[in-house]
Design a protein around this motif. Structure first.
Motif, PDB file in Angstrom:
ATOM      1  N   LYS A  59      -9.388  11.215  -8.191  1.00 33.49           N
ATOM      2  CA  LYS A  59      -7.756  10.799  -7.904  1.00 33.49           C
ATOM      3  C   LYS A  59      -7.517   9.703  -6.993  1.00 33.49           C
ATOM      4  CE  LYS A  59      -5.620  15.079  -9.167  1.00 33.49           C
ATOM      5  NZ  LYS A  59      -4.750  16.137  -8.885  1.00 33.49           N
ATOM      6  N   TYR A  60      -6.775   8.546  -7.130  1.00 32.03           N
ATOM      7  CA  TYR A  60      -6.536   7.556  -6.280  1.00 32.03           C
ATOM      8  C   TYR A  60      -5.792   8.253  -4.674  1.00 32.03           C
ATOM      9  CZ  TYR A  60      -4.507   3.510  -4.094  1.00 32.03           C
ATOM     10  OH  TYR A  60      -4.277   2.460  -3.359  1.00 32.03           O
ATOM     11  N   GLY A  61      -4.905   9.416  -4.792  1.00 34.76           N
ATOM     12  CA  GLY A  61      -4.600   9.875  -3.635  1.00 34.76           C
ATOM     13  C   GLY A  61      -5.590  10.633  -3.140  1.00 34.76           C
ATOM     14  N   ASP A  62      -6.755  11.183  -3.412  1.00 35.90           N
ATOM     15  CA  ASP A  62      -7.765  11.627  -2.879  1.00 35.90           C
ATOM     16  C   ASP A  62      -8.726  10.890  -2.228  1.00 35.90           C
ATOM     17  OD1 ASP A  62      -7.023  14.249  -3.678  1.00 35.90           O
ATOM     18  OD2 ASP A  62      -8.473  14.358  -5.383  1.00 35.90           O
ATOM     19  N   ILE A  63      -8.883   9.534  -2.755  1.00 39.32           N
ATOM     20  CA  ILE A  63      -9.637   8.502  -2.149  1.00 39.32           C
ATOM     21  C   ILE A  63      -8.886   7.985  -0.876  1.00 39.32           C
ATOM     22  CG2 ILE A  63     -10.542   6.261  -2.334  1.00 39.32           C
ATOM     23  CD1 ILE A  63     -10.959   6.826  -5.293  1.00 39.32           C
ATOM     24  N   LEU A  64      -7.635   7.778  -0.991  1.00 42.20           N
ATOM     25  CA  LEU A  64      -6.846   7.339   0.203  1.00 42.20           C
ATOM     26  C   LEU A  64      -6.894   8.156   1.224  1.00 42.20           C
ATOM     27  CD1 LEU A  64      -3.874   5.660  -1.468  1.00 42.20           C
ATOM     28  CD2 LEU A  64      -5.703   4.450  -0.510  1.00 42.20           C
TER      29      LEU A  64
ATOM     30  N   ASN B  20       0.952  -1.222  -0.006  1.00 45.47           N
ATOM     31  CA  ASN B  20       0.119  -0.028   0.013  1.00 45.47           C
ATOM     32  C   ASN B  20       0.880   1.334   0.018  1.00 45.47           C
ATOM     33  OD1 ASN B  20      -2.191   1.734   0.078  1.00 45.47           O
ATOM     34  ND2 ASN B  20      -2.013   1.755   2.616  1.00 45.47           N
ATOM     35  N   ARG B  21       1.808   1.233   0.791  1.00 46.23           N
ATOM     36  CA  ARG B  21       2.982   2.369   0.843  1.00 46.23           C
ATOM     37  C   ARG B  21       3.491   2.656  -0.353  1.00 46.23           C
ATOM     38  NH1 ARG B  21       2.636   6.613   3.750  1.00 46.23           N
ATOM     39  NH2 ARG B  21       4.271   6.664   5.348  1.00 46.23           N
ATOM     40  N   LEU B  22       4.032   1.593  -1.069  1.00 43.86           N
ATOM     41  CA  LEU B  22       4.793   1.842  -2.296  1.00 43.86           C
ATOM     42  C   LEU B  22       3.750   2.127  -3.554  1.00 43.86           C
ATOM     43  CD1 LEU B  22       7.396  -1.334  -1.839  1.00 43.86           C
ATOM     44  CD2 LEU B  22       7.630   1.065  -1.491  1.00 43.86           C
ATOM     45  N   ALA B  23       2.619   1.516  -3.368  1.00 40.68           N
ATOM     46  CA  ALA B  23       1.750   1.719  -4.506  1.00 40.68           C
ATOM     47  C   ALA B  23       1.028   2.984  -4.484  1.00 40.68           C
ATOM     48  CB  ALA B  23       0.607   0.517  -4.760  1.00 40.68           C
ATOM     49  N   ARG B  24       0.982   3.634  -3.410  1.00 41.56           N
ATOM     50  CA  ARG B  24       0.315   4.942  -3.212  1.00 41.56           C
ATOM     51  C   ARG B  24       0.982   5.994  -4.254  1.00 41.56           C
ATOM     52  NH1 ARG B  24      -1.036   7.625   2.555  1.00 41.56           N
ATOM     53  NH2 ARG B  24      -2.707   6.264   2.427  1.00 41.56           N
ATOM     54  N   LYS B  25       2.247   5.905  -4.166  1.00 40.61           N
ATOM     55  CA  LYS B  25       3.100   6.873  -4.842  1.00 40.61           C
ATOM     56  C   LYS B  25       2.883   6.776  -6.294  1.00 40.61           C
ATOM     57  CE  LYS B  25       6.949   7.441  -1.178  1.00 40.61           C
ATOM     58  NZ  LYS B  25       7.993   7.123  -0.872  1.00 40.61           N
TER      59      LYS B  25
END
Length: 171
Positions: free
Chosen positions: A134-139, A97-102
């Motif tokens: 965006k994916y980051g907004d969801i996370l 999760n940490r690596l994929a977020r970026k």
């Protein structure tokens, strides 16, 4: 997988010590490798550690009848193995999760830039509502501009059609 591999290796070494069978470094390495490989195939099967322990015992020449020594405590050890497996899987999922977020946030940004840079006539009729969040907004639990985020104003009981007077609590 981690718990089963540890369990099988410790069980094999325990039986060897119990029977006064000396193990050299090559046999200990063989136990480690065999237990790891055998545990990969048995990850989703309950009590499969007992079956795959036969493979480990056979690899180093330990007597198979001594597996019965382990069976008396296997139920308790199975719970501990499960705990270790779940902890290892959770740590792995957190790392991914940490690596994929970026990378996914960068991918989303590239996709949005491609949409904005695309043919103006193709996207002339589209509005901001057609762009996915965006994916980051969801996370990060942020809401994009095109989503109306409102908190519910009533309780779940009221949403289900009950009012406070008609709901009685048991004594």
């Amino acid at each position: 997988m981690d718990g089963t591999a540890l369990y099988e290796a410790v069980a094999a070494i325990f039986v060897a010590q119990y029977r006064d069978i000396p193990l050299d470094i090559g046999q200990v390495i063989t136990i480690s490798i065999t237990a790891t490989i055998a545990s990969i195939g048995a990850a989703g099967i309950p009590q499969a550690g007992v079956v795959t322990m036969v493979i480990v015992f056979t690899a180093v020449g330990l007597p198979l009848e001594d597996i019965s020594l382990i069976l008396s405590v296997d139920i308790i050890l199975d719970r501990i193995r499960t705990m270790i497996n779940v902890e290892g899987d959770s740590i792995g999922a957190g790392i991914v999760n940490r690596l994929a977020r970026k990378y996914l946030a960068a991918y989303d940004q590239e996709q949005l830039e491609d949409i904005e840079m695309g043919d103006a006539t193709e996207h002339a009729h589209s509005s901001n509502d057609d762009v996915p969040p965006k994916y980051g907004d969801i996370l990060d639990k942020k809401t994009p501009n095109n989503i109306n985020a409102t908190k519910p104003t009533s309780s779940s009981w009221e949403n289900a059609g009950y009012d406070h007077e008609s709901v009685s609590t048991p004594l």
